[in-house]
Design a protein around this motif. Structure first.
Motif, PDB file in Angstrom:
ATOM      1  N   PRO B  25       0.841  -1.190   0.000  1.00 46.98           N
ATOM      2  CA  PRO B  25       0.000   0.000   0.000  1.00 46.98           C
ATOM      3  C   PRO B  25       0.882   1.248   0.000  1.00 46.98           C
ATOM      4  CG  PRO B  25      -0.850  -1.605   1.546  1.00 46.98           C
ATOM      5  CD  PRO B  25       0.476  -2.136   1.070  1.00 46.98           C
ATOM      6  N   TYR B  26       0.435   2.309  -0.678  1.00 47.98           N
ATOM      7  CA  TYR B  26       1.288   3.472  -0.904  1.00 47.98           C
ATOM      8  C   TYR B  26       1.758   4.146   0.387  1.00 47.98           C
ATOM      9  CZ  TYR B  26       3.090   7.942  -2.217  1.00 47.98           C
ATOM     10  OH  TYR B  26       3.937   9.022  -2.352  1.00 47.98           O
ATOM     11  N   GLY B 331       9.007  10.578  10.530  1.00 51.42           N
ATOM     12  CA  GLY B 331       8.792  11.763   9.708  1.00 51.42           C
ATOM     13  C   GLY B 331       8.104  11.494   8.389  1.00 51.42           C
ATOM     14  N   PRO B 332       7.635  12.595   7.754  1.00 51.62           N
ATOM     15  CA  PRO B 332       6.739  12.479   6.588  1.00 51.62           C
ATOM     16  C   PRO B 332       7.415  11.948   5.333  1.00 51.62           C
ATOM     17  CG  PRO B 332       7.301  14.775   6.985  1.00 51.62           C
ATOM     18  CD  PRO B 332       7.856  13.993   8.134  1.00 51.62           C
ATOM     19  N   GLU B 333       8.760  11.915   5.290  1.00 58.20           N
ATOM     20  CA  GLU B 333       9.383  11.342   4.092  1.00 58.20           C
ATOM     21  C   GLU B 333       9.261   9.808   4.085  1.00 58.20           C
ATOM     22  OE1 GLU B 333      10.829  13.026   6.564  1.00 58.20           O
ATOM     23  OE2 GLU B 333      13.002  12.730   6.625  1.00 58.20           O
ATOM     24  N   TYR B 334       8.832   9.236   5.209  1.00 60.67           N
ATOM     25  CA  TYR B 334       8.616   7.781   5.283  1.00 60.67           C
ATOM     26  C   TYR B 334       7.130   7.450   5.405  1.00 60.67           C
ATOM     27  CZ  TYR B 334      13.557   8.131   6.088  1.00 60.67           C
ATOM     28  OH  TYR B 334      14.887   8.441   5.944  1.00 60.67           O
ATOM     29  N   LEU B 335       6.433   8.159   6.276  1.00 59.83           N
ATOM     30  CA  LEU B 335       4.981   8.013   6.428  1.00 59.83           C
ATOM     31  C   LEU B 335       4.428   9.430   6.453  1.00 59.83           C
ATOM     32  CD1 LEU B 335       5.037   5.229   9.168  1.00 59.83           C
ATOM     33  CD2 LEU B 335       4.371   4.917   6.777  1.00 59.83           C
ATOM     34  N   TYR B 336       3.738   9.805   5.368  1.00 60.93           N
ATOM     35  CA  TYR B 336       3.450  11.219   5.142  1.00 60.93           C
ATOM     36  C   TYR B 336       2.337  11.772   6.024  1.00 60.93           C
ATOM     37  CZ  TYR B 336       2.419  15.556   2.694  1.00 60.93           C
ATOM     38  OH  TYR B 336       2.208  16.877   2.393  1.00 60.93           O
ATOM     39  N   ASP B 337       1.265  10.974   6.155  1.00 62.81           N
ATOM     40  CA  ASP B 337       0.094  11.554   6.804  1.00 62.81           C
ATOM     41  C   ASP B 337      -0.580  10.544   7.741  1.00 62.81           C
ATOM     42  OD1 ASP B 337      -1.048   9.772   5.047  1.00 62.81           O
ATOM     43  OD2 ASP B 337      -1.866  11.295   3.703  1.00 62.81           O
ATOM     44  N   GLY B 338      -1.704  10.976   8.321  1.00 65.26           N
ATOM     45  CA  GLY B 338      -2.426  10.116   9.261  1.00 65.26           C
ATOM     46  C   GLY B 338      -2.801   8.776   8.639  1.00 65.26           C
ATOM     47  N   GLN B 340      -1.301   7.073   6.258  1.00 64.47           N
ATOM     48  CA  GLN B 340      -0.134   6.178   6.135  1.00 64.47           C
ATOM     49  C   GLN B 340       0.349   5.701   7.503  1.00 64.47           C
ATOM     50  OE1 GLN B 340       2.929   7.865   3.592  1.00 64.47           O
ATOM     51  NE2 GLN B 340       1.442   8.455   2.023  1.00 64.47           N
ATOM     52  N   ILE B 341       0.310   6.587   8.481  1.00 65.69           N
ATOM     53  CA  ILE B 341       0.754   6.207   9.829  1.00 65.69           C
ATOM     54  C   ILE B 341      -0.177   5.134  10.396  1.00 65.69           C
ATOM     55  CG2 ILE B 341       1.002   7.025  12.215  1.00 65.69           C
ATOM     56  CD1 ILE B 341       1.901   9.754  11.049  1.00 65.69           C
ATOM     57  N   ILE B 342      -1.476   5.317  10.216  1.00 61.36           N
ATOM     58  CA  ILE B 342      -2.448   4.354  10.739  1.00 61.36           C
ATOM     59  C   ILE B 342      -2.270   2.996  10.065  1.00 61.36           C
ATOM     60  CG2 ILE B 342      -4.925   3.791  10.733  1.00 61.36           C
ATOM     61  CD1 ILE B 342      -5.416   6.837  11.268  1.00 61.36           C
ATOM     62  N   ARG B 343      -2.147   3.014   8.748  1.00 62.08           N
ATOM     63  CA  ARG B 343      -1.966   1.754   8.006  1.00 62.08           C
ATOM     64  C   ARG B 343      -0.683   1.042   8.490  1.00 62.08           C
ATOM     65  NH1 ARG B 343      -4.255  -2.320   4.750  1.00 62.08           N
ATOM     66  NH2 ARG B 343      -2.415  -3.570   4.301  1.00 62.08           N
ATOM     67  N   ALA B 344       0.403   1.787   8.587  1.00 69.40           N
ATOM     68  CA  ALA B 344       1.678   1.186   8.984  1.00 69.40           C
ATOM     69  C   ALA B 344       1.585   0.591  10.394  1.00 69.40           C
ATOM     70  CB  ALA B 344       2.795   2.224   8.920  1.00 69.40           C
ATOM     71  N   ALA B 345       0.931   1.299  11.293  1.00 69.43           N
ATOM     72  CA  ALA B 345       0.816   0.806  12.669  1.00 69.43           C
ATOM     73  C   ALA B 345       0.027  -0.502  12.716  1.00 69.43           C
ATOM     74  CB  ALA B 345       0.141   1.855  13.548  1.00 69.43           C
ATOM     75  N   LEU B 346      -1.058  -0.554  11.956  1.00 71.40           N
ATOM     76  CA  LEU B 346      -1.870  -1.773  11.954  1.00 71.40           C
ATOM     77  C   LEU B 346      -1.104  -2.940  11.320  1.00 71.40           C
ATOM     78  CD1 LEU B 346      -5.389  -0.295  11.042  1.00 71.40           C
ATOM     79  CD2 LEU B 346      -4.596  -1.070  13.293  1.00 71.40           C
ATOM     80  N   GLU B 347      -0.328  -2.652  10.277  1.00 71.59           N
ATOM     81  CA  GLU B 347       0.510  -3.695   9.660  1.00 71.59           C
ATOM     82  C   GLU B 347       1.545  -4.224  10.659  1.00 71.59           C
ATOM     83  OE1 GLU B 347       0.609  -1.802   5.104  1.00 71.59           O
ATOM     84  OE2 GLU B 347       2.218  -1.388   6.520  1.00 71.59           O
ATOM     85  N   ASP B 348       2.221  -3.288  11.323  1.00 71.80           N
ATOM     86  CA  ASP B 348       3.282  -3.692  12.254  1.00 71.80           C
ATOM     87  C   ASP B 348       2.693  -4.520  13.400  1.00 71.80           C
ATOM     88  OD1 ASP B 348       4.865  -2.184  10.640  1.00 71.80           O
ATOM     89  OD2 ASP B 348       5.278  -0.607  12.100  1.00 71.80           O
ATOM     90  N   HIS B 349       1.568  -4.040  13.922  1.00 73.90           N
ATOM     91  CA  HIS B 349       0.943  -4.753  15.029  1.00 73.90           C
ATOM     92  C   HIS B 349       0.524  -6.156  14.592  1.00 73.90           C
ATOM     93  CE1 HIS B 349      -2.590  -5.777  17.651  1.00 73.90           C
ATOM     94  NE2 HIS B 349      -1.659  -5.542  18.545  1.00 73.90           N
ATOM     95  N   PHE B 350      -0.078  -6.246  13.417  1.00 72.32           N
ATOM     96  CA  PHE B 350      -0.506  -7.546  12.885  1.00 72.32           C
ATOM     97  C   PHE B 350       0.690  -8.472  12.668  1.00 72.32           C
ATOM     98  CE2 PHE B 350      -0.554 -10.002   8.946  1.00 72.32           C
ATOM     99  CZ  PHE B 350      -1.565 -10.925   9.212  1.00 72.32           C
ATOM    100  N   ASP B 374      -6.551  13.998  16.159  1.00 71.83           N
ATOM    101  CA  ASP B 374      -7.682  13.197  15.679  1.00 71.83           C
ATOM    102  C   ASP B 374      -7.192  11.896  15.030  1.00 71.83           C
ATOM    103  OD1 ASP B 374      -9.528  15.050  16.564  1.00 71.83           O
ATOM    104  OD2 ASP B 374      -9.623  16.108  14.650  1.00 71.83           O
ATOM    105  N   ASP B 375      -6.115  12.005  14.247  1.00 71.03           N
ATOM    106  CA  ASP B 375      -5.557  10.789  13.632  1.00 71.03           C
ATOM    107  C   ASP B 375      -5.087   9.817  14.710  1.00 71.03           C
ATOM    108  OD1 ASP B 375      -5.671  11.561  10.775  1.00 71.03           O
ATOM    109  OD2 ASP B 375      -4.283  13.120  11.403  1.00 71.03           O
ATOM    110  N   MET B 376      -4.482  10.387  15.771  1.00 72.08           N
ATOM    111  CA  MET B 376      -3.973   9.527  16.845  1.00 72.08           C
ATOM    112  C   MET B 376      -5.127   8.871  17.601  1.00 72.08           C
ATOM    113  SD  MET B 376      -0.760   9.708  16.314  1.00 72.08           S
ATOM    114  CE  MET B 376      -1.076  10.064  14.584  1.00 72.08           C
ATOM    115  N   ASP B 377      -6.223   9.617  17.786  1.00 72.12           N
ATOM    116  CA  ASP B 377      -7.403   9.038  18.433  1.00 72.12           C
ATOM    117  C   ASP B 377      -7.929   7.860  17.610  1.00 72.12           C
ATOM    118  OD1 ASP B 377      -7.248  10.911  20.422  1.00 72.12           O
ATOM    119  OD2 ASP B 377      -8.852  12.189  19.664  1.00 72.12           O
ATOM    120  N   ASN B 378      -7.987   8.064  16.287  1.00 75.88           N
ATOM    121  CA  ASN B 378      -8.449   6.973  15.419  1.00 75.88           C
ATOM    122  C   ASN B 378      -7.551   5.755  15.587  1.00 75.88           C
ATOM    123  OD1 ASN B 378     -10.330   8.750  14.461  1.00 75.88           O
ATOM    124  ND2 ASN B 378      -9.339   9.102  12.488  1.00 75.88           N
ATOM    125  N   LEU B 379      -6.252   5.979  15.480  1.00 78.51           N
ATOM    126  CA  LEU B 379      -5.313   4.857  15.548  1.00 78.51           C
ATOM    127  C   LEU B 379      -5.365   4.165  16.908  1.00 78.51           C
ATOM    128  CD1 LEU B 379      -3.097   3.059  14.514  1.00 78.51           C
ATOM    129  CD2 LEU B 379      -1.437   4.878  14.953  1.00 78.51           C
TER     130      LEU B 379
END
Lengths: 250, 458
Positions: B25-26, B331-338, B340-350, B374-379
């Protein structure tokens, strides 16, 4: 009935020991609205700083007092969103800027480069004050200064390309640091002896948190000047210089 | 060579490494590395292609050569063919459906996890929607023990992170007391030191140990210094509970951190020998995060999520007490926005949970990322649903030493409340005994004369 809404916190006395957001009370178990809005405001200031732009005209006008011509350049990062995602582009000059620099090749000692980095607001607010303290120190020992460079969408490493093209012995970049919640106007200063494109952090020395409420202009200038004199006398910069610089640990 | 034809257009993927990268995923880091799919269609074509790849291929095609990388050697040499047998006939796509099946339980997954390589976990995660990553992780349980028990179903813990820009003992202690009185600190009381000097680290260890002993808190401490510093302090008899280190998924990245497996082995044995755990002896605390290999220029063209999963092979060798993916710090050059951060966290946790690890997540962002509270609350909420073992607890979300935003003490209380989750059982009893919560888990008003306030400060 249990008391569930607290107006004050018995830990308030502990706040004198840390700037951390302790003893902020609670509404139910959540952060009270007042504290939540304070946080939001701090974050808004940081976000605004990230998206601020260099006040190019104002800076050029103010820089006249130093009697040094000013060159205005741009990195390969075309706009802020790209700058944030492609640090590699922020480290290189665009084509037009490379052309512009071709006429500057008279050898000098120090090339001063000013870049927006992650907070143009820091530069707009603090760079003139810093230079007022710093440039007289350079002049006191007859360092030959190159024309001042102002570069937009720049990262730290772009200074080495610029100073190398200008035939300067040392690059000094003053750049806006990543804004924090408590400060959005810090300048970082990085210097490289014998700069050339492709160098990495271990070749540089850094003085950070330069702002009136952090490392003030005078203290910062003293540190930068000391490092630069050491760099010239030992003909190096970076990790090796830092290790032997006792004065930095005072 | 892997290929797939879509409406007459043939998509070719030279090898498994490139197929994994294109199927990811992008995210900005893969774009920066120049390895991500060049169109939406190519990405899905890669995912369709990847779904048909037999899991067995992952055992025969190393994405970083065996001869070049000790992490690849670790993965291959410790692969358990007996555990792998029940899934050995599956493709990556079959494996996805198999994991989602109601017949696949926590127990089933525990039986096969030594047969799953990190690349298999990464591959299957790339095919999943966020809800799949949550649903499967939720089935897993990774329980670890030291002075308390972390990761039990229905429980949710926090690392109390009382950082201070100058490691000032009173400043650190004030944050610890604030956190404890808000029910934080069952996973660990863990400080990022401002300097790595052994003397400063030893002082911080002593500080936490004094508070812990004085109030008889069933938790563990950690100062997140470099592992060589911790080793030195172990030899000097400092009170080391958990041994910390940042780790990554390639030998070259680890080398840029100044570590290798031999050093980790040595530190693991040294920490084990202290025997300070009372209910168990899981002694390691690891931190990871997508993008570290690209940042160290040591990714070998492997996408950042697959690199991250390979770090879990390193982690599981040492039966860690805690593994923390610090997802939005880089930082945003690896995970740009909420997103991408949310997706990456769920992948890592899984991926971590699938490989049997006690995963926690530093739900966080920096000021130059396109993210906010708000993004952090979602995650945070998604991770709570997914059964995440722990998150950070920081005064008001604002880490004044590391200059980033993570979860607050209050955030953890919110999650416990809305999802009915409880602290580690031993710690929960302590909170009740201290009058910090009642036996239903409700936070009580702290009296002015509470012992932590009167006697907690150094």
């Amino acid at each position: 009935m249990k008391k569930v809404i607290k107006s004050s916190d018995p830990l308030i006395a502990l706040q004198e020991f840390t700037a951390a957001r302790i003893a902020i009370g609670r509404a139910g178990t959540s952060i009270p609205l007042k504290q939540s809005l304070e946080f939001k405001l701090a974050h808004a200031h940081a976000r605004d700083a990230v998206y601020s732009s260099l006040n190019v005209d104002g800076l050029i006008a103010d820089l006249k007092q130093f009697d040094l011509p000013v060159i205005h350049l741009h990195s390969q990062a075309g706009y802020r969103e790209q700058y944030l995602q492609r640090p590699d582009l922020g480290r290189k000059l665009d084509e037009k800027s490379v052309e512009q620099l071709k006429e500057y090749h008279q050898p000098t000692d120090i090339s001063i480069i000013i870049a927006d980095g992650l907070s143009a607001a820091a530069i707009n607010t603090n760079v003139i004050g810093l230079l007022k303290a710093l440039i007289p120190l350079f002049q006191s020992v007859d360092f030959k200064l190159a024309d001042i460079v102002l570069v937009e969408e720049g990262r730290v490493a772009i200074a080495d390309e610029i100073a190398a093209a200008m035939n300067a012995k040392l690059s000094l970049i003053l750049i806006g640091e990543r804004p924090g919640l408590s400060s959005t106007d810090s300048i970082g200063a990085y210097l490289t002896y014998q700069p050339k494109p492709g160098l990495t952090d271990e070749s540089r020395n850094c003085v950070s948190n330069i702002r009136p409420d952090g490392l003030n202009y005078k203290q910062a200038s003293k540190k930068i000047f000391y490092l630069i004199q050491e760099a010239f006398s030992r003909k190096l910069s970076g990790v090796a210089l830092k290790d032997n610089a006792g004065l930095l640990h005072e | 060579m892997y290929r797939h034809t879509l409406k007459g257009k043939v998509y070719r993927f030279e090898n498994l490494k490139m197929l994994l990268a294109k199927a990811s995923p992008y995210r900005s880091g893969d774009e920066l590395a120049g390895i991500c799919a060049s169109s939406y269609e190519e990405r899905v074509a890669a995912q369709i292609t990847l779904a048909d790849v037999p899991l067995k291929n992952f055992l025969n095609e190393a994405i970083i050569p065996y001869e070049q990388d000790e992490i690849t050697r670790l993965i291959i040499d410790t692969h358990d063919p007996v555990a792998f047998e029940p899934i050995s006939h599956l493709t990556v796509g079959d494996f996805c459906d198999w994991l989602l099946s109601d017949h696949t339980t926590c127990n089933t997954m525990q039986q096969i996890n030594a047969g799953i390589t990190p690349e298999m976990a990464a591959a299957v995660s790339k095919l999943m929607r966020n809800q799949d990553l949550i649903a499967i992780a939720k089935k897993c349980e990774a329980v670890t023990k030291f002075r308390n028990t972390i990761g039990l179903k229905g429980h949710f813990s926090t690392r109390l992170q009382p950082n201070h820009p100058t490691d000032d003992p009173k400043g650190v202690a004030a944050s610890i007391i604030d956190g404890l009185l808000l029910g934080s600190g069952d996973a660990v009381i863990g400080i990022n030191p401002a300097t790595d000097s052994p003397a400063a680290v030893a002082n911080l260890l002593q500080l936490i140990d004094n508070i812990r002993q004085q109030f008889d808190i069933p938790t563990q401490s950690c100062v997140l210094s470099h592992i060589t510093t911790t080793l030195q302090l172990i030899n000097e008899n400092a009170p080391v509970d958990l041994c910390f280190q940042s780790i990554a998924g390639t030998e070259k990245t680890n080398s840029s951190f100044g570590i290798d497996l031999a050093l980790l082995d040595e530190a693991y044995q040294a920490t084990l020998s202290l025997n300070r755990g009372t209910v168990g002896n899981n002694v390691m605390y690891f931190e990871t995060g997508q993008g570290s290999s690209l940042s160290a220029n040591a990714h070998f063209g492997v996408d950042q999520q697959t690199c991250e999963a390979r770090a879990y092979a390193v982690a599981r060798r040492y039966k860690p007490f805690l593994v923390n993916t610090v997802v939005g710090f880089i930082g945003p050059e690896y995970l740009y926005d909420g997103k991408q951060i949310i997706r990456a966290a769920l992948e890592d946790h899984f991926c971590g949970k699938l490989l049997g690890l006690p995963m926690g997540v530093d739900v966080c962002y920096t000021n130059h990322a396109e993210a906010d509270q708000d993004d952090m609350d979602n995650l945070l909420t998604l991770l709570g649903v997914a059964g995440c073992n722990f998150v950070m607890g920081i005064p008001g979300s604002d880490d004044i030493m590391l200059n980033y935003q993570s979860t607050s003490f209050h955030d953890a209380l919110y999650l416990r409340k809305v999802l009915g989750l409880r602290p580690a059982p031993e710690f929960e009893s302590w909170l009740i005994k201290q009058g910090i919560t009642d036996d239903q888990g409700n936070l009580l008003s702290v009296a002015d004369g509470h012992g932590l306030l009167n006697r907690g400060m150094p």
